[in-house]
Scaffold this active site. Sequence first.
Site, mmCIF file in Angstrom:
data_model
loop_
_atom_site.group_PDB
_atom_site.id
_atom_site.type_symbol
_atom_site.label_atom_id
_atom_site.label_comp_id
_atom_site.label_asym_id
_atom_site.label_seq_id
_atom_site.Cartn_x
_atom_site.Cartn_y
_atom_site.Cartn_z
ATOM 1 N N ASP A 100 0.788 -1.228 0.000
ATOM 2 C CA ASP A 100 0.000 0.000 0.000
ATOM 3 C C ASP A 100 0.818 1.276 0.000
ATOM 4 O O ASP A 100 0.343 2.327 0.396
ATOM 5 C CB ASP A 100 -0.899 -0.011 1.248
ATOM 6 C CG ASP A 100 -0.083 -0.211 2.527
ATOM 7 O OD1 ASP A 100 1.141 0.035 2.494
ATOM 8 O OD2 ASP A 100 -0.675 -0.606 3.546
ATOM 9 N N GLU A 122 -0.585 -8.919 -1.609
ATOM 10 C CA GLU A 122 -1.193 -8.390 -0.377
ATOM 11 C C GLU A 122 -2.356 -7.452 -0.729
ATOM 12 O O GLU A 122 -2.427 -6.301 -0.301
ATOM 13 C CB GLU A 122 -0.166 -7.673 0.503
ATOM 14 C CG GLU A 122 -0.658 -7.493 1.948
ATOM 15 C CD GLU A 122 0.367 -6.788 2.821
ATOM 16 O OE1 GLU A 122 1.185 -7.499 3.437
ATOM 17 O OE2 GLU A 122 0.351 -5.547 2.928
ATOM 18 N N GLU A 136 -2.335 5.172 3.058
ATOM 19 C CA GLU A 136 -2.239 3.803 2.530
ATOM 20 C C GLU A 136 -3.584 3.195 2.154
ATOM 21 O O GLU A 136 -3.674 2.415 1.206
ATOM 22 C CB GLU A 136 -1.513 2.899 3.530
ATOM 23 C CG GLU A 136 -0.013 3.156 3.631
ATOM 24 C CD GLU A 136 0.343 4.328 4.525
ATOM 25 O OE1 GLU A 136 -0.572 4.968 5.100
ATOM 26 O OE2 GLU A 136 1.549 4.629 4.653
ATOM 27 N N HIS A 217 5.934 4.103 13.645
ATOM 28 C CA HIS A 217 6.305 4.970 12.523
ATOM 29 C C HIS A 217 5.118 5.513 11.765
ATOM 30 O O HIS A 217 5.270 6.264 10.810
ATOM 31 C CB HIS A 217 7.176 4.188 11.534
ATOM 32 C CG HIS A 217 6.413 3.168 10.743
ATOM 33 N ND1 HIS A 217 6.029 3.364 9.441
ATOM 34 C CD2 HIS A 217 5.927 1.966 11.079
ATOM 35 C CE1 HIS A 217 5.364 2.310 9.008
ATOM 36 N NE2 HIS A 217 5.278 1.445 9.985
ATOM 37 N N ARG A 219 2.363 7.498 10.034
ATOM 38 C CA ARG A 219 2.201 8.923 9.763
ATOM 39 C C ARG A 219 1.038 9.515 10.559
ATOM 40 O O ARG A 219 1.137 10.636 11.070
ATOM 41 C CB ARG A 219 1.938 9.087 8.261
ATOM 42 C CG ARG A 219 2.170 10.436 7.693
ATOM 43 C CD ARG A 219 1.814 10.403 6.219
ATOM 44 N NE ARG A 219 2.878 9.865 5.401
ATOM 45 C CZ ARG A 219 3.802 10.605 4.795
ATOM 46 N NH1 ARG A 219 3.783 11.905 4.924
ATOM 47 N NH2 ARG A 219 4.726 10.060 4.049
ATOM 48 N N HIS A 249 12.575 4.199 14.097
ATOM 49 C CA HIS A 249 12.454 4.480 12.661
ATOM 50 C C HIS A 249 13.283 5.723 12.322
ATOM 51 O O HIS A 249 13.480 6.594 13.173
ATOM 52 C CB HIS A 249 10.972 4.724 12.349
ATOM 53 C CG HIS A 249 10.599 4.503 10.922
ATOM 54 N ND1 HIS A 249 10.614 5.509 9.989
ATOM 55 C CD2 HIS A 249 10.216 3.389 10.257
ATOM 56 C CE1 HIS A 249 10.227 5.026 8.818
ATOM 57 N NE2 HIS A 249 9.988 3.740 8.954
HETATM 58 N N1 UDP Z 1 11.502 -4.530 10.739
HETATM 59 C C1 UDP Z 1 12.878 -4.674 10.608
HETATM 60 N N2 UDP Z 1 13.684 -3.944 11.464
HETATM 61 C C2 UDP Z 1 13.196 -3.095 12.396
HETATM 62 C C3 UDP Z 1 11.783 -2.951 12.513
HETATM 63 C C4 UDP Z 1 10.957 -3.679 11.655
HETATM 64 O O1 UDP Z 1 13.365 -5.436 9.781
HETATM 65 O O2 UDP Z 1 13.983 -2.482 13.124
HETATM 66 C C5 UDP Z 1 10.627 -5.288 9.805
HETATM 67 C C6 UDP Z 1 9.518 -6.074 10.443
HETATM 68 O O3 UDP Z 1 9.932 -7.384 10.731
HETATM 69 C C7 UDP Z 1 8.431 -6.071 9.386
HETATM 70 C C8 UDP Z 1 8.691 -4.803 8.615
HETATM 71 O O4 UDP Z 1 9.981 -4.345 8.995
HETATM 72 O O5 UDP Z 1 8.564 -7.164 8.485
HETATM 73 C C9 UDP Z 1 7.655 -3.784 8.966
HETATM 74 O O6 UDP Z 1 7.992 -2.583 8.396
HETATM 75 P P1 UDP Z 1 7.349 -1.211 8.867
HETATM 76 O O7 UDP Z 1 6.867 -1.348 10.275
HETATM 77 O O8 UDP Z 1 8.355 -0.152 8.548
HETATM 78 O O9 UDP Z 1 6.151 -1.003 7.838
HETATM 79 P P2 UDP Z 1 4.643 -1.514 7.812
HETATM 80 O O10 UDP Z 1 4.652 -3.005 7.946
HETATM 81 O O11 UDP Z 1 3.903 -0.820 8.905
HETATM 82 O O12 UDP Z 1 4.157 -1.091 6.463
#
Ligand code: UDP
Length: 381
Positions: A100, A122, A136, A217, A219, A249
């Site tokens: 997204d 997804e 998103e 993180h 927004r 982040h």
């Molecule tokens: N993740 C990572 N290192 C970190 C924090 C998260 O590799 O320090 C991974 C986590 O395992 C997951 C992904 O990042 O697979 C999630 O990314 P994020 O939270 O940035 O984005 P969202 O999933 O909310 O779109």
Amino acid sequence: MPGAKRRILTIFGTRPEAIKLFPLIRKLAADSRFNSRICVTGQHRGLLDQVLAVTGLVPDHDLDLMRPDHSLGELTAALVSGIGEILDTENPDCVVVQGDTATAMCSALSAYYRKIPVAHVEAGLRSGNIHHPWPEEVNRKVIAAIAALHFAPTATAAEALRQENVDPDSIHVTGNTVIDALHAVRGRIAQDPALVDGLADLERRFAGKRIVGVTCHRRENFGDGILGIAHAVRMLAQRPDVAVIFPIHLNPNVRKVMEAELGGLENVALIEPLDYPNFVHLLDIADFVLTDSGGVQEEGPAFGKPVLVMRETTERPEGVEAGTARLVGTDTTRILEEACRLLDDSQAYAAMARAHNPYGDGESAGRIVELLAGLNYPAPG
Ligand code: UDP
């Protein structure tokens, strides 16, 4: 073109996209039916590069578009025109996007402008609120309006697409490739435990304490939400039995607040974003997780780790329905109450700490490859 290889261009730009796409990209690269190419936009430069390094993925194109002061409009404009140029060069048979992000939405739009079919990994996640997660939720809906193939991770996601009148024949429940990614990384860690040495010092420092993993993180949480979370973590860390490990982040809206509110606290480790194997290890050693992340909501249940979701709504209801995830918002008192309940009430903890995989079985990438092989590609010209 019978016999010709399908030219697949996979486009992504952020950490979660890279994590969820690498199992698929590896399978496409190993399959003689495809000519698989990769374009990254660099929407989240540093975090994306961490995943590229760990997975060994080498992009064929890197637009390197991230600018610190980009507005959403400027980012969108840069993505649509930058990706458009790549599509004109590559002229793929199909574009694959994930999730997204602005990168995913703009890739779909650019492909649509060129009448190139889009496959969406997804697909069908919906919170029902266009402001949460923002932007998103709308990104996903735009992609759904365009895609020729919708790879829904769950039956709930597939149903959401049907409710929006998406052609049922184009919707396929494949599971979420995040579980494939988890399996792959756990396998690598088992072969080479030194991969997760990144947390060894903290594990020694916090020996005997209950580890709480924290990420945030989103927004829509910037401002009051982030502050509410920071205060909850600060109060939680006053407990002598608790240690918080918090990879922050890179976004300054998160980083500045967390450093100001939590820097220097004895029981809080504010650390740089972890590479994927080390983050997976954090999920392994944590008692539970406080997060507003989408991906972590999917990974927590696979480890049987309770996830307190610091959001008001989620497009991933499966974890909540199964009882491993709970929506707690960003109010300090609520977060603290729910966290302390998990720490102090062993029955409440046991009820949430149940390993299961509502999001997939680790075989999603293979299913997607077969569906991509079967897609009825339009004749050239
Ligand atoms: N993740 C990572 N290192 C970190 C924090 C998260 O590799 O320090 C991974 C986590 O395992 C997951 C992904 O990042 O697979 C999630 O990314 P994020 O939270 O940035 O984005 P969202 O999933 O909310 O779109």
